[in-house]
Design an enzyme around this catalytic site. Structure first.
Site, short mmCIF file in Angstrom:
data_model
loop_
_atom_site.label_atom_id
_atom_site.label_comp_id
_atom_site.label_asym_id
_atom_site.label_seq_id
_atom_site.Cartn_x
_atom_site.Cartn_y
_atom_site.Cartn_z
CB ILE A 1 3.66 9.76 -20.52
CG1 ILE A 1 3.19 8.78 -19.43
CG2 ILE A 1 3.11 11.15 -20.28
CD1 ILE A 1 3.66 9.16 -18.04
NE ARG B 1 2.00 3.84 -29.30
CZ ARG B 1 1.72 4.60 -30.35
NH1 ARG B 1 0.47 4.92 -30.63
NH2 ARG B 1 2.69 5.07 -31.11
CB ALA C 1 3.47 -5.28 -27.10
N GLY D 1 -0.41 -2.46 -23.83
CA GLY D 1 -0.98 -1.46 -22.94
C GLY D 1 -0.33 -0.10 -23.12
CD GLU D 2 -2.49 3.35 -25.42
OE1 GLU D 2 -2.53 3.22 -26.65
OE2 GLU D 2 -3.32 4.02 -24.77
CB VAL D 3 2.31 4.62 -19.24
CG1 VAL D 3 2.46 5.37 -17.92
CG2 VAL D 3 2.84 3.20 -19.09
CE LYS E 1 3.50 -0.29 -16.69
NZ LYS E 1 4.66 -1.16 -16.37
CG ASP F 1 12.94 -6.22 -19.62
OD1 ASP F 1 13.77 -6.41 -20.53
OD2 ASP F 1 11.88 -5.60 -19.79
#
Length: 463
Positions: free
Chosen positions: A99, A101, A103, A105-107, A122, A216
Site C-alpha cells: 500500500i 513505497r 526510497a 522501504g515499503e508499506v 513498514k 516533515d
C-alpha cells in the site's frame, strides 16, 4: 585492518583492532540498554497502576470490586511480560497487499496469523539505513511512536528486526492520506479546509508538547482513519531519508541571488490559465515525487535550509503551505524542479502570491500569511495551539470535541482490509524485500539497532 591505541597501567601502548572496538561498543550499548529498559519498564508499570487507582477513586465501587480490578490489572501485567518474551518475526504475518513505497522501504497491509488482526507493516532495509547514515532518523521514528501514545498519532503496536530489515507494525488507517484526497479534489471548501487544518494543528501541538519537532509535515504524512479523521505519521523518518530533506542537497544553490529568481517570478503572471495549468501540472507530478529519492521541498520552512537552527515553528510554516494547497489546488512555491522550488521558498516575500482568479476570504489569506512568515512572528510559534484559537479563520472550531464530530469529507470503508483509498502497486511482489545477509565486517555496525524491538502494552488485549 584499522586499529586504535591506548595505554595500560604501566604506560605501555596497547593496540586494539576495529573489530575488537566494535565488539566492546556493542557490549557497552547492550548493557546500557538493558538497565535503561529495566528503569523505563518499572516507571511505565507505576504509571499504569497509578492510572488504575485514579480510575477506581472516581468509580462508585465496593472495596471488594476494587480489589478484583487490581487483581485483573496484575494479571494483565503478567501476560504482557509473557508477551514481551515471545520473539516476533516476519513469518508471523501474512502479507495481503503493498500500500506504500518509498526510497528505502515499503508499506504492506498484513494480517497477524494467530489473531487475524490487520496492520500496516513498514519495512526498512538496514543496509540503506547504514549507508545513508539514517540510523538516527529510524530511531527517532520508533521512539516517537512509542512515546506519542494518543489519538493524533498513528499507533505502533510492534517493532522488530532481522539481519536484513527493520519492521514497524502499526495500525492500518483505511482512509488513505491527505495527498490522495487532495489529488481527487480540485480544491477544498473553506469549511473543509478549516476542519483539516484544525485537526492537523491539534496533532502538531500534541507532539510539540512531548518535546518533538516533526520537520516533515506534508499531505503524504497526514493519514485518515475509517471515520475520516486525521493522524500524523512518519516521525523523523522521511526527514532525511530523502535527499531533498538534507540541506547539502541544496547547498550549491544557496549562492543564488534573489535577483536571479525575481525575474523568473515576474514571468509567472497569474492569469486564470496559469493557475489552472499549475494545478494540473502539480497533480500530474505529485505522485512520482512522493515515491522518489529526490522528493520535494515544497513544505519545508526556509530556516530549515539555512543551517542556523530551527525550532517547532517550522511545523507551523508547513501547515500554512498545506492550507494554501487545500484552497488553491497546488502549494504556493511549486515549480518544475526542486531547485526552483527551493529558490521560491527562500524568497517567500516575493513568491507567496494569491492569484485573483481563485477567490478566498481575507481571513483565510491572512491566516496563510501568518503561517508562512518569519519564524519568530509565525502563528503558533509563541503559544502553540493557543495562538490559533483567537484567529478569525478558526472561529467556531470545537477544539475539545472535533474528533468526535463527523469529518468534513466522509471516508467509505467496506471492510477492515479495504485498500481502495491507496495506490495500486501491481508490479511489486508481496514477498518481503530482502538483501544478501551482510558478511564479515559488514555486520559489525549492527549494534546500532540494539533495543529496536518493542511491544505495546495495549496489544495484550488483541492477542
Amino acid at each position: 585492518m584499522m586499529s586504535s591505541r591506548t595505554q595500560d597501567a604501566d604506560g605501555a601502548s596497547i593496540r586494539f583492532s576495529d573489530h575488537t572496538l566494535d565488539k566492546a561498543t556493542k557490549a557497552k550499548v547492550t548493557l546500557e540498554n538493558y538497565y535503561s529498559n529495566l528503569v523505563t519498564q518499572y516507571g511505565e508499570r507505576k504509571q499504569r497502576l497509578a492510572k488504575l487507582e485514579a480510575q477506581l477513586k472516581d468509580e462508585s465501587l465496593s472495596e471488594a470490586q476494587r480489589q478484583e480490578k487490581r487483581l485483573q490489572h496484575a494479571q494483565k501485567e503478567t501476560e504482557y511480560l509473557r508477551l514481551k518474551r515471545l520473539r516476533l518475526g516476519v513469518e508471523d504475518f501474512e502479507a495481503l497487499k503493498v500500500i506504500g513505497r518509498g526510497a528505502f522501504g515499503e508499506v504492506r497491509l498484513v494480517q497477524k496469523k494467530d489473531t487475524g488482526h490487520v496492520y500496516a507493516m513498514k519495512v526498512l532495509r538496514k543496509a540503506d539505513m547504514l549507508e545513508k547514515e539514517q540510523v538516527a532518523h529510524v530511531r527517532a521514528e520508533r521512539d516517537v511512536l512509542v512515546e506519542a501514545d494518543h489519538q493524533w498519532v498513528v499507533k505502533m503496536y510492534y517493532s522488530f528486526q532481522d539481519p536484513v530489515n527493520l519492521y514497524l507494525i502499526m495500525e492500518f488507517l483505511p482512509g488513505g492520506d491527505m495527498m490522495t484526497l487532495l489529488m481527487k479534489k480540485d480544491t477544498l471548501s473553506e469549511e473543509g479546509t478549516q476542519f483539516y487544518i484544525s485537526e492537523t494543528a491539534l496533532a502538531i501541538d500534541s507532539i510539540h508538547k512531548l518535546g518533538f519537532i516533526h520537520r516533515d509535515i506534508k499531505p503524504d504524512n497526514l493519514l485518515l482513519d475509517a471515520r475520516g479523521h486525521l493522524k500524523l505519521s512518519d516521525f523523523g523518518l522521511c526527514t532525511g531519508l530523502k535527499k531533498s530533506h538534507r540541506t547539502d542537497f541544496y547547498r550549491d544553490l544557496s549562492q543564488a541571488k534573489p535577483s536571479d529568481f525575481i525575474g523568473t517570478c515576474a514571468s509567472l503572471s497569474c492569469s486564470p490559465m496559469d493557475s489552472k495549468r499549475r494545478a494540473e501540472s502539480w497533480k500530474r507530478n505529485r505522485r512520482a515525487l512522493a515515491y522518489s529519492t529526490v522528493g520535494t521541498p515544497d513544505y519545508i520552512a526556509p530556516e530549515v535550509f539555512l543551517q542556523t537552527g530551527y525550532g517547532p515553528a517550522c511545523d507551523w510554516w508547513s501547515l500554512g503551505v498545506i492550507m494554501y494547497e487545500m484552497l488553491m489546488g497546488y502549494p504556493p512555491f511549486c515549480s518544475d524542479n526542486p531547485q526552483d522550488t527551493y529558490r521560491k521558498v527562500m524568497n517567500w516575500r516575493e513568491t507567496l502570491i494569491f492569484p485573483p482568479e481563485i477567490p478566498i476570504s481575507e481571513e483565510a489569506k491572512e491566516t496563510i500569511i501568518n503561517f508562512c512568515c518569519e519564524a519568530d512572528r509565525r502563528l503558533g510559534s509563541q503559544r502553540g495551539l493557543e495562538d490559533l484559537k483567537s484567529v478569525p479563520f478558526f472561529r467556531g472550531v470545537d477544539w475539545e470535541h472535533i474528533r468526535e464530530r463527523p469529518a468534513a469529507i466522509p471516508v467509505e470503508v467496506r471492510s477492515i482490509d479495504d485498500t481502495s483509498n491507496f495506490d495500486e502497486f501491481p508490479d511489486v511482489s508481496l514477498e518481503i524485500p530482502s538483501a544478501p545477509i551482510p558478511q564479515g565486517g559488514e555486520i559489525a555496525k549492527d549494534w546500532v539497532f540494539i533495543n529496536y524491538t518493542y511491544k505495546r502494552f495495549e496489544v495484550r488485549n488483541l492477542e
